[in-house]
Design a protein around this motif. Structure first.
Motif, PDB file in Angstrom:
ATOM      1  N   CYS A   5      59.886  34.356  17.375  1.00 54.03           N
ATOM      2  CA  CYS A   5      58.908  34.367  18.480  1.00 54.03           C
ATOM      3  C   CYS A   5      57.678  35.188  18.114  1.00 54.03           C
ATOM      4  O   CYS A   5      56.544  34.783  18.374  1.00 54.03           O
ATOM      5  CB  CYS A   5      59.553  34.921  19.749  1.00 54.03           C
ATOM      6  SG  CYS A   5      60.781  33.824  20.469  1.00 54.03           S
ATOM      7  N   LYS A   6      57.916  36.343  17.507  1.00 55.76           N
ATOM      8  CA  LYS A   6      56.792  37.207  17.124  1.00 55.76           C
ATOM      9  C   LYS A   6      55.922  36.506  16.082  1.00 55.76           C
ATOM     10  O   LYS A   6      54.697  36.549  16.137  1.00 55.76           O
ATOM     11  CB  LYS A   6      57.328  38.542  16.585  1.00 55.76           C
ATOM     12  CG  LYS A   6      56.270  39.582  16.405  1.00 55.76           C
ATOM     13  CD  LYS A   6      55.651  39.938  17.732  1.00 55.76           C
ATOM     14  CE  LYS A   6      54.659  41.052  17.570  1.00 55.76           C
ATOM     15  NZ  LYS A   6      53.936  41.340  18.795  1.00 55.76           N
ATOM     16  N   TYR A   7      56.581  35.856  15.112  1.00 57.38           N
ATOM     17  CA  TYR A   7      55.844  35.120  14.090  1.00 57.38           C
ATOM     18  C   TYR A   7      55.016  33.998  14.731  1.00 57.38           C
ATOM     19  O   TYR A   7      53.846  33.817  14.398  1.00 57.38           O
ATOM     20  CB  TYR A   7      56.814  34.548  13.056  1.00 57.38           C
ATOM     21  CG  TYR A   7      56.153  33.701  12.012  1.00 57.38           C
ATOM     22  CD1 TYR A   7      55.440  34.283  10.963  1.00 57.38           C
ATOM     23  CD2 TYR A   7      56.219  32.315  12.074  1.00 57.38           C
ATOM     24  CE1 TYR A   7      54.814  33.504  10.004  1.00 57.38           C
ATOM     25  CE2 TYR A   7      55.598  31.524  11.109  1.00 57.38           C
ATOM     26  CZ  TYR A   7      54.895  32.121  10.088  1.00 57.38           C
ATOM     27  OH  TYR A   7      54.276  31.359   9.137  1.00 57.38           O
ATOM     28  N   LEU A   8      55.645  33.266  15.655  1.00 52.50           N
ATOM     29  CA  LEU A   8      54.934  32.196  16.359  1.00 52.50           C
ATOM     30  C   LEU A   8      53.715  32.756  17.089  1.00 52.50           C
ATOM     31  O   LEU A   8      52.619  32.188  17.012  1.00 52.50           O
ATOM     32  CB  LEU A   8      55.868  31.489  17.350  1.00 52.50           C
ATOM     33  CG  LEU A   8      55.232  30.416  18.233  1.00 52.50           C
ATOM     34  CD1 LEU A   8      54.739  29.251  17.382  1.00 52.50           C
ATOM     35  CD2 LEU A   8      56.225  29.948  19.284  1.00 52.50           C
ATOM     36  N   GLN A   9      53.901  33.863  17.764  1.00 55.61           N
ATOM     37  CA  GLN A   9      52.808  34.476  18.515  1.00 55.61           C
ATOM     38  C   GLN A   9      51.636  34.838  17.598  1.00 55.61           C
ATOM     39  O   GLN A   9      50.474  34.545  17.901  1.00 55.61           O
ATOM     40  CB  GLN A   9      53.319  35.726  19.238  1.00 55.61           C
ATOM     41  CG  GLN A   9      52.273  36.426  20.061  1.00 55.61           C
ATOM     42  CD  GLN A   9      52.816  37.716  20.681  1.00 55.61           C
ATOM     43  OE1 GLN A   9      53.822  38.256  20.236  1.00 55.61           O
ATOM     44  NE2 GLN A   9      52.135  38.190  21.698  1.00 55.61           N
ATOM     45  N   ALA A  13      47.941  32.903  17.542  1.00 58.45           N
ATOM     46  CA  ALA A  13      46.706  33.673  17.756  1.00 58.45           C
ATOM     47  C   ALA A  13      45.733  33.438  16.601  1.00 58.45           C
ATOM     48  O   ALA A  13      44.530  33.230  16.818  1.00 58.45           O
ATOM     49  CB  ALA A  13      47.030  35.158  17.901  1.00 58.45           C
ATOM     50  N   TYR A  14      46.249  33.441  15.374  1.00 55.92           N
ATOM     51  CA  TYR A  14      45.401  33.248  14.205  1.00 55.92           C
ATOM     52  C   TYR A  14      44.811  31.839  14.176  1.00 55.92           C
ATOM     53  O   TYR A  14      43.605  31.667  13.950  1.00 55.92           O
ATOM     54  CB  TYR A  14      46.209  33.522  12.924  1.00 55.92           C
ATOM     55  CG  TYR A  14      45.441  33.225  11.669  1.00 55.92           C
ATOM     56  CD1 TYR A  14      44.455  34.096  11.212  1.00 55.92           C
ATOM     57  CD2 TYR A  14      45.685  32.067  10.924  1.00 55.92           C
ATOM     58  CE1 TYR A  14      43.740  33.832  10.060  1.00 55.92           C
ATOM     59  CE2 TYR A  14      44.980  31.788   9.774  1.00 55.92           C
ATOM     60  CZ  TYR A  14      44.011  32.671   9.348  1.00 55.92           C
ATOM     61  OH  TYR A  14      43.292  32.399   8.200  1.00 55.92           O
ATOM     62  N   THR A  15      45.652  30.825  14.395  1.00 58.71           N
ATOM     63  CA  THR A  15      45.142  29.448  14.319  1.00 58.71           C
ATOM     64  C   THR A  15      44.193  29.124  15.468  1.00 58.71           C
ATOM     65  O   THR A  15      43.275  28.321  15.305  1.00 58.71           O
ATOM     66  CB  THR A  15      46.300  28.415  14.268  1.00 58.71           C
ATOM     67  OG1 THR A  15      47.197  28.654  15.339  1.00 58.71           O
ATOM     68  CG2 THR A  15      47.045  28.474  12.962  1.00 58.71           C
ATOM     69  N   MET A  16      44.399  29.756  16.622  1.00 58.93           N
ATOM     70  CA  MET A  16      43.445  29.557  17.720  1.00 58.93           C
ATOM     71  C   MET A  16      42.111  30.205  17.379  1.00 58.93           C
ATOM     72  O   MET A  16      41.051  29.676  17.703  1.00 58.93           O
ATOM     73  CB  MET A  16      44.014  30.093  19.028  1.00 58.93           C
ATOM     74  CG  MET A  16      45.131  29.198  19.566  1.00 58.93           C
ATOM     75  SD  MET A  16      45.830  29.771  21.099  1.00 58.93           S
ATOM     76  CE  MET A  16      44.518  29.400  22.241  1.00 58.93           C
ATOM     77  N   PHE A  17      42.170  31.355  16.732  1.00 56.91           N
ATOM     78  CA  PHE A  17      40.941  32.013  16.298  1.00 56.91           C
ATOM     79  C   PHE A  17      40.190  31.115  15.315  1.00 56.91           C
ATOM     80  O   PHE A  17      38.972  31.034  15.339  1.00 56.91           O
ATOM     81  CB  PHE A  17      41.277  33.369  15.651  1.00 56.91           C
ATOM     82  CG  PHE A  17      40.103  34.039  15.012  1.00 56.91           C
ATOM     83  CD1 PHE A  17      39.138  34.679  15.787  1.00 56.91           C
ATOM     84  CD2 PHE A  17      39.947  34.039  13.626  1.00 56.91           C
ATOM     85  CE1 PHE A  17      38.047  35.289  15.197  1.00 56.91           C
ATOM     86  CE2 PHE A  17      38.862  34.644  13.026  1.00 56.91           C
ATOM     87  CZ  PHE A  17      37.904  35.275  13.820  1.00 56.91           C
ATOM     88  N   GLU A  19      40.352  27.996  15.395  1.00 53.65           N
ATOM     89  CA  GLU A  19      40.079  26.780  16.157  1.00 53.65           C
ATOM     90  C   GLU A  19      40.751  25.545  15.555  1.00 53.65           C
ATOM     91  O   GLU A  19      40.186  24.455  15.524  1.00 53.65           O
ATOM     92  CB  GLU A  19      38.570  26.567  16.326  1.00 53.65           C
ATOM     93  CG  GLU A  19      37.912  27.679  17.114  1.00 53.65           C
ATOM     94  CD  GLU A  19      36.409  27.495  17.267  1.00 53.65           C
ATOM     95  OE1 GLU A  19      35.867  26.462  16.823  1.00 53.65           O
ATOM     96  OE2 GLU A  19      35.779  28.400  17.831  1.00 53.65           O
ATOM     97  N   ASP A  20      41.996  25.727  15.096  1.00 52.06           N
ATOM     98  CA  ASP A  20      42.770  24.632  14.511  1.00 52.06           C
ATOM     99  C   ASP A  20      43.904  24.292  15.484  1.00 52.06           C
ATOM    100  O   ASP A  20      45.041  24.716  15.322  1.00 52.06           O
ATOM    101  CB  ASP A  20      43.329  25.058  13.148  1.00 52.06           C
ATOM    102  CG  ASP A  20      44.015  23.926  12.415  1.00 52.06           C
ATOM    103  OD1 ASP A  20      44.095  22.805  12.963  1.00 52.06           O
ATOM    104  OD2 ASP A  20      44.485  24.169  11.286  1.00 52.06           O
ATOM    105  N   LEU A  21      43.578  23.516  16.524  1.00 48.52           N
ATOM    106  CA  LEU A  21      44.534  23.223  17.589  1.00 48.52           C
ATOM    107  C   LEU A  21      45.691  22.331  17.123  1.00 48.52           C
ATOM    108  O   LEU A  21      46.802  22.430  17.652  1.00 48.52           O
ATOM    109  CB  LEU A  21      43.819  22.601  18.777  1.00 48.52           C
ATOM    110  CG  LEU A  21      42.754  23.509  19.439  1.00 48.52           C
ATOM    111  CD1 LEU A  21      42.117  22.798  20.617  1.00 48.52           C
ATOM    112  CD2 LEU A  21      43.351  24.830  19.857  1.00 48.52           C
ATOM    113  N   GLU A  22      45.469  21.503  16.127  1.00 54.10           N
ATOM    114  CA  GLU A  22      46.557  20.673  15.601  1.00 54.10           C
ATOM    115  C   GLU A  22      47.626  21.553  14.951  1.00 54.10           C
ATOM    116  O   GLU A  22      48.820  21.289  15.067  1.00 54.10           O
ATOM    117  CB  GLU A  22      46.011  19.665  14.585  1.00 54.10           C
ATOM    118  CG  GLU A  22      45.196  18.557  15.236  1.00 54.10           C
ATOM    119  CD  GLU A  22      44.643  17.584  14.203  1.00 54.10           C
ATOM    120  OE1 GLU A  22      45.265  17.436  13.123  1.00 54.10           O
ATOM    121  OE2 GLU A  22      43.601  16.982  14.487  1.00 54.10           O
ATOM    122  N   LYS A  23      47.186  22.606  14.288  1.00 53.27           N
ATOM    123  CA  LYS A  23      48.122  23.534  13.638  1.00 53.27           C
ATOM    124  C   LYS A  23      48.952  24.271  14.692  1.00 53.27           C
ATOM    125  O   LYS A  23      50.137  24.533  14.484  1.00 53.27           O
ATOM    126  CB  LYS A  23      47.348  24.529  12.758  1.00 53.27           C
ATOM    127  CG  LYS A  23      48.188  25.533  12.033  1.00 53.27           C
ATOM    128  CD  LYS A  23      48.965  24.910  10.895  1.00 53.27           C
ATOM    129  CE  LYS A  23      49.666  26.002  10.117  1.00 53.27           C
ATOM    130  NZ  LYS A  23      50.475  25.520   9.042  1.00 53.27           N
TER     131      LYS A  23
END
Length: 150
Positions: A5-9, A13-17, A19-23
């Motif tokens: 869960c922590k890794y997912l979080q 956060a990184y991929t949203m930063f 802006e890679d929504l598919e990832k």
């Protein structure tokens, strides 16, 4: 599960930063697959269904093992004599560093006097200098000191 869960979080956060929504979608799908896999393993091992928040208590019988103290080995008198000879030989030729190894392997002075260099390696004498000194000691003992070790 907490680590996943922590890794997912962190990754979301990184991929949203970035802006890679598919990832982000891929990360959630991977997490869900890993979570389902962990659930099936839990159920296979415990034969119970995992319920988040419930504390698991294993109801299986567990054998209690009580260790017994080891009895010290009795050293035969002949072995003590052999060890004394071995100690005197190694001390005479300044090779006492090898004594522990020889004693552990129950190598006697008679065994040492018949050793080849290959057998020395098998007995744990790995250093070239020790092999050389031991070979010289064997040669000297055979030519000068048989029965003369003090």
């Amino acid at each position: 599960i907490v680590v996943l869960c922590k890794y997912l979080q962190m990754m979301v956060a990184y991929t949203m930063f970035k802006e890679d929504l598919e990832k982000v979608t891929t990360l959630f799908e991977q997490f869900n697959g890993q979570y389902r896999s962990l659930l099936s393993i839990f159920e296979e091992v415990t034969t119970e269904t995992f319920k988040p928040g419930n504390k698991f208590t294993d109801q299986r019988k567990i054998a209690i093992v009580v260790p017994e103290a080891r009895r010290p080995e009795q050293t035969p008198v002949s072995s003590l004599h052999t060890n004394t000879e071995l100690h005197a030989f190694l001390e005479r030729y300044e090779l006492t560093a090898l004594e522990q190894n020889f004693t552990t392997q129950k190598i006697t002075l008679e065994d040492i006097l018949q050793m080849t260099r290959n057998e020395m390696e098998l007995a744990g004498v790995d250093l070239y200098k020790q092999k050389k000194l031991l070979a010289e000691a064997i040669q000297d003992y055979k030519s000068n000191g048989v029965g003369d070790v003090e």
